[in-house]
Design an enzyme around this catalytic site. Structure first.
Site, mmCIF file in Angstrom:
data_model
loop_
_atom_site.group_PDB
_atom_site.id
_atom_site.type_symbol
_atom_site.label_atom_id
_atom_site.label_comp_id
_atom_site.label_asym_id
_atom_site.label_seq_id
_atom_site.Cartn_x
_atom_site.Cartn_y
_atom_site.Cartn_z
ATOM 1 N N TYR A 58 0.733 -1.149 0.028
ATOM 2 C CA TYR A 58 -0.148 0.029 -0.097
ATOM 3 C C TYR A 58 0.968 1.374 0.007
ATOM 4 O O TYR A 58 2.030 1.150 0.269
ATOM 5 C CB TYR A 58 -0.964 0.133 1.349
ATOM 6 C CG TYR A 58 -1.997 -0.981 1.024
ATOM 7 C CD1 TYR A 58 -3.289 -0.587 0.489
ATOM 8 C CD2 TYR A 58 -1.954 -2.253 1.658
ATOM 9 C CE1 TYR A 58 -4.298 -1.338 0.388
ATOM 10 C CE2 TYR A 58 -3.280 -3.048 1.412
ATOM 11 C CZ TYR A 58 -4.299 -2.736 0.673
ATOM 12 O OH TYR A 58 -5.253 -3.604 0.762
ATOM 13 N N GLU A 59 0.296 2.412 -0.433
ATOM 14 C CA GLU A 59 1.178 3.564 -0.769
ATOM 15 C C GLU A 59 1.548 4.011 0.811
ATOM 16 O O GLU A 59 2.353 5.048 0.544
ATOM 17 C CB GLU A 59 -0.045 4.731 -1.382
ATOM 18 C CG GLU A 59 0.602 5.668 -1.549
ATOM 19 C CD GLU A 59 -0.154 7.096 -2.485
ATOM 20 O OE1 GLU A 59 0.171 8.005 -2.295
ATOM 21 O OE2 GLU A 59 -1.023 6.438 -2.814
ATOM 22 N N SER A 60 0.965 3.751 1.848
ATOM 23 C CA SER A 60 1.345 4.189 3.105
ATOM 24 C C SER A 60 2.867 3.628 3.598
ATOM 25 O O SER A 60 3.363 3.943 4.471
ATOM 26 C CB SER A 60 0.433 4.045 4.307
ATOM 27 O OG SER A 60 -0.105 2.676 4.178
ATOM 28 N N GLY A 61 3.287 2.616 2.897
ATOM 29 C CA GLY A 61 4.485 1.977 3.065
ATOM 30 C C GLY A 61 4.544 0.593 3.571
ATOM 31 O O GLY A 61 5.257 -0.162 3.787
ATOM 32 N N GLY A 138 0.046 8.283 -5.489
ATOM 33 C CA GLY A 138 1.443 7.659 -6.073
ATOM 34 C C GLY A 138 0.991 6.971 -7.487
ATOM 35 O O GLY A 138 1.734 6.243 -7.926
#
Length: 261
Positions: A58-61, A138
């Site tokens: 996921y884009e949050s890492g 992203g």
């Protein structure tokens, strides 16, 4: 005679159909960068069916997410518990994505053109838009660096499948190459819509219709597309969701109907 299970006999919604068809496309894939929206339930359903070993990023890492229930945003704390790793944003984009470790980027969009470029910024004129959208997030990095990109579109209309985008938020490889930029991946290869499935092989190839959903004709899809849509040599009909897929989707994946509206 036993009573039928109302969980699987109620009509299939468009969101359920899109999620099931999209999940099947993930068979054989290993790493998926999942956007929030319908890619989220589709990826989780794939984990329970055709891709049990899939690793979701996921884009949050968050890498290797194993959420107890579906996240409502990329910052939802449920993503962290049980995850394989949580990395910084520079590591996520600089090492994971740009390092070529993502098989499929799974995105949504408001508009798409025949070459797979996306608009998630505005509908209408930039200075006076009729709708202002969230923007890229992203998606630009995903488009450029994932080996391929799948897109889920809730609406299939001439406005959403546009000859010319109102704004190009996320350029596909064809557009990027024309500007002198060489992406790592081949861009959009699959688009799953409420009417069927479009596909392309990569740079230089435009999206073409490869499948229609039950009850939908090729002519309907062409009429709902803003360019002269080509078709594959044989256009197949997608198999409807099975009782097992619907039960998993409704009971295990998204029982609170966060995405399956």
């Amino acid at each position: 005679m036993s009573e039928q299970d109302p969980r699987t006999t109620r009509p299939t919604t468009s969101s359920e159909l899109l999620s099931v068809v999209a999940s099947r496309e993930l068979a054989g894939r290993r790493t998926v960068f999942a956007g929030i929206g319908l890619p989220t339930p589709a990826t989780e359903l794939a984990r329970l069916t055709v891709a049990p070993g899939i690793e979701v990023v996921y884009e949050s890492g968050v890498c290797g997410a194993h959420p107890s229930h579906l996240p409502e945003t990329i910052a939802d704390a449920v993503l962290i518990t049980g995850a394989e790793a949580v990395v910084s944003m520079p590591t996520l984009f600089g090492s994971v994505l740009q390092g070529g470790h993502i098989d499929v980027g799974f995105l949504g969009a408001a508009q798409i053109d025949r070459w797979g470029s996306l608009n998630t910024s505005v509908i209408g004129d930039w200075d006076r838009p009729s709708v202002r959208l969230p923007g890229s997030g992203g998606a630009v990095e995903v488009m450029a660096n994932a080996r391929e990109v799948f897109v889920v579109m809730r609406r299939h209309t001439p406005r959403s499948f546009a000859e010319t985008l109102d704004f190009c938020t996320t350029p596909g490889p064809d557009r990027a190459l024309a500007d002198g930029i060489r992406p790592l991946g081949v861009g959009v290869t699959r688009v799953i819509t409420e009417l069927g499935v479009l596909a392309r092989e990569g740079v230089g190839d435009e999206l073409r219709l490869v499948a229609v959903h039950p009850g939908v004709s090729v002519e309907q899809v062409r009429a709902a597309t803003g360019w002269e849509l080509r078709t594959a040599g044989t256009v197949v009909t997608t198999a409807p969701p099975t009782a097992a897929e619907l039960r998993l989707l409704r009971d295990d994946v998204d029982p609170d109907r966060v995405y399956l509206r």
